[in-house]
Design an enzyme around this catalytic site. Structure first.
Site, PDB file in Angstrom:
ATOM      1  N   ASN A  11       0.858  -1.176   0.000  1.00 32.42           N
ATOM      2  CA  ASN A  11       0.000   0.000   0.000  1.00 32.42           C
ATOM      3  C   ASN A  11       0.900   1.233   0.000  1.00 32.42           C
ATOM      4  O   ASN A  11       1.473   1.595   1.022  1.00 32.42           O
ATOM      5  CB  ASN A  11      -0.912   0.000   1.234  1.00 32.42           C
ATOM      6  CG  ASN A  11      -1.783   1.237   1.303  1.00 32.42           C
ATOM      7  OD1 ASN A  11      -1.899   1.986   0.347  1.00 32.42           O
ATOM      8  ND2 ASN A  11      -2.403   1.457   2.460  1.00 32.42           N
ATOM      9  N   LYS A  13       0.066   4.330  -0.394  1.00 36.45           N
ATOM     10  CA  LYS A  13      -0.553   5.532   0.172  1.00 36.45           C
ATOM     11  C   LYS A  13      -0.216   6.732  -0.727  1.00 36.45           C
ATOM     12  O   LYS A  13      -0.295   6.635  -1.937  1.00 36.45           O
ATOM     13  CB  LYS A  13      -0.120   5.719   1.627  1.00 36.45           C
ATOM     14  CG  LYS A  13      -0.390   4.467   2.476  1.00 36.45           C
ATOM     15  CD  LYS A  13      -0.115   4.659   3.936  1.00 36.45           C
ATOM     16  CE  LYS A  13      -0.375   3.370   4.703  1.00 36.45           C
ATOM     17  NZ  LYS A  13      -0.244   3.561   6.157  1.00 36.45           N
ATOM     18  N   HIS A 101      -9.767   1.306   4.888  1.00 34.06           N
ATOM     19  CA  HIS A 101      -8.519   1.535   5.619  1.00 34.06           C
ATOM     20  C   HIS A 101      -8.755   2.526   6.753  1.00 34.06           C
ATOM     21  O   HIS A 101      -9.519   3.476   6.612  1.00 34.06           O
ATOM     22  CB  HIS A 101      -7.437   2.053   4.670  1.00 34.06           C
ATOM     23  CG  HIS A 101      -6.053   1.967   5.243  1.00 34.06           C
ATOM     24  ND1 HIS A 101      -5.570   2.884   6.143  1.00 34.06           N
ATOM     25  CD2 HIS A 101      -5.065   1.054   5.047  1.00 34.06           C
ATOM     26  CE1 HIS A 101      -4.336   2.548   6.476  1.00 34.06           C
ATOM     27  NE2 HIS A 101      -3.999   1.445   5.833  1.00 34.06           N
ATOM     28  N   GLU A 103      -7.107   4.901   7.909  1.00 32.84           N
ATOM     29  CA  GLU A 103      -6.790   6.299   7.615  1.00 32.84           C
ATOM     30  C   GLU A 103      -7.983   6.993   6.949  1.00 32.84           C
ATOM     31  O   GLU A 103      -8.192   8.189   7.131  1.00 32.84           O
ATOM     32  CB  GLU A 103      -5.537   6.373   6.736  1.00 32.84           C
ATOM     33  CG  GLU A 103      -4.291   5.957   7.489  1.00 32.84           C
ATOM     34  CD  GLU A 103      -3.098   5.648   6.592  1.00 32.84           C
ATOM     35  OE1 GLU A 103      -2.027   5.353   7.126  1.00 32.84           O
ATOM     36  OE2 GLU A 103      -3.255   5.683   5.354  1.00 32.84           O
ATOM     37  N   GLU A 170      -6.075  -5.076  10.315  1.00 31.91           N
ATOM     38  CA  GLU A 170      -5.045  -4.090  10.618  1.00 31.91           C
ATOM     39  C   GLU A 170      -5.389  -3.373  11.914  1.00 31.91           C
ATOM     40  O   GLU A 170      -6.166  -2.409  11.901  1.00 31.91           O
ATOM     41  CB  GLU A 170      -4.946  -3.047   9.496  1.00 31.91           C
ATOM     42  CG  GLU A 170      -4.182  -3.499   8.280  1.00 31.91           C
ATOM     43  CD  GLU A 170      -3.721  -2.295   7.458  1.00 31.91           C
ATOM     44  OE1 GLU A 170      -2.518  -2.204   7.187  1.00 31.91           O
ATOM     45  OE2 GLU A 170      -4.552  -1.445   7.116  1.00 31.91           O
ATOM     46  N   GLY A 176       2.097   1.904  11.484  1.00 33.02           N
ATOM     47  CA  GLY A 176       3.128   2.935  11.550  1.00 33.02           C
ATOM     48  C   GLY A 176       3.825   3.082  12.885  1.00 33.02           C
ATOM     49  O   GLY A 176       4.678   3.953  13.051  1.00 33.02           O
ATOM     50  N   SER A 214       2.631  -2.430  10.535  1.00 33.31           N
ATOM     51  CA  SER A 214       4.058  -2.471  10.889  1.00 33.31           C
ATOM     52  C   SER A 214       4.740  -3.777  10.464  1.00 33.31           C
ATOM     53  O   SER A 214       5.631  -4.277  11.164  1.00 33.31           O
ATOM     54  CB  SER A 214       4.248  -2.245  12.396  1.00 33.31           C
ATOM     55  OG  SER A 214       3.845  -0.934  12.754  1.00 33.31           O
TER      56      SER A 214
END
Length: 253
Positions: A11, A13, A101, A103, A170, A176, A214
């Protein structure tokens, strides 16, 4: 793993330009010459929309597929400045699409909205990488299973089977941060997800659950020993050919 393939999904991003194709080309060259490669590996890169057509054309005869990272929920064209729907993504050459996702959820995406996007994507013959996961606060309140259950029930509402769905667990608190769940904890959560999906869908042959959060070359060895994991959704490390290749190598060590 119920499904025979092991997925390595990058991904990107908001990363990359046309010259960044060299990263994927390096990975493709590794796949061609690798002695440890499995013919059942599936390598996918979900890139920014502007790169989909160029990359998919250049990689047409390769071992790597191209995907997108999000879409508008409506299947038809309309007055939505700056938006792109799944029909447009498909016509650009993508075969996969990340939806749900964290985000994007953080920016206001609801489970119902994600469901609309998933249904549109399937209608346009895209395979959806459906992301689910709990926040650190939700984990602290021991509501992980409740959150995942709601995300699955609403997100996959009116979906008849899992043929075009890859479920990506996730944990939001892992993305991250460099922190991943302990194996025992991850096995328990993945088992819950699998049981939830088994109760909702009759055909088990398409059941695919991957892990994201991660993922790197140091923890991939431990993650790959977990039987319920059909592959990995890889964020930052997927923007480096060396790091991505090291993840693939160490997955089989």
């Amino acid at each position: 793993m119920t499904n025979k393939y092991r997925y390595f999904i990058g991904n990107w991003k908001m990363f990359g330009d046309f010259s960044s194709l060299k990263i994927i080309n390096s990975i493709n060259n590794y796949i061609k010459i690798s002695k440890t490669k499995s013919k059942y590996n599936r390598v996918i890169f979900c890139v920014p929309n502007i790169l989909i057509n160029h990359f998919s054309n250049k990689l047409n005869k390769s071992n790597i597929s191209i995907g997108a990272q999000n879409c508008h929920q409506l299947n038809d064209y309309g007055p939505y400045t700056g938006s792109i729907n799944s029909k447009m993504i498909k016509s650009a050459g993508a075969k996969f699409l990340i939806l749900g996702h964290s985000e994007n959820r953080r920016e206001g995406e609801t489970d119902s909205l994600i469901n609309k996007k998933i249904r549109s994507a399937i209608k346009n013959d895209l395979t959806v990488i459906f992301c689910i996961g709990e926040t650190l606060k939700q984990k602290g309140k021991n509501t992980t299973n409740k959150i995942l259950s709601k995300q699955i029930e609403t997100g996959l509402k009116k979906i008849k089977n899992l043929q075009k769905i890859i479920v990506a667990y996730e944990p939001v608190w892992s993305i991250g941060t460099g922190i991943i769940p302990r194996n025992k904890e991850l096995i328990k959560t993945l088992s819950f997800i699998r049981n939830k999906l088994n109760k909702s869908f009759k055909n088990k042959s398409f059941l695919r659950i991957i892990y994201g959060g991660s993922v790197n070359s140091k923890n991939i060895g431990a993650l790959s020993t977990i039987p319920d994991i059909s592959g990995f959704l890889i964020g930052g490390a997927s923007t480096s050919a060396k790091k991505f290749i090291d993840i693939m190598k160490n997955c089989y060590m």
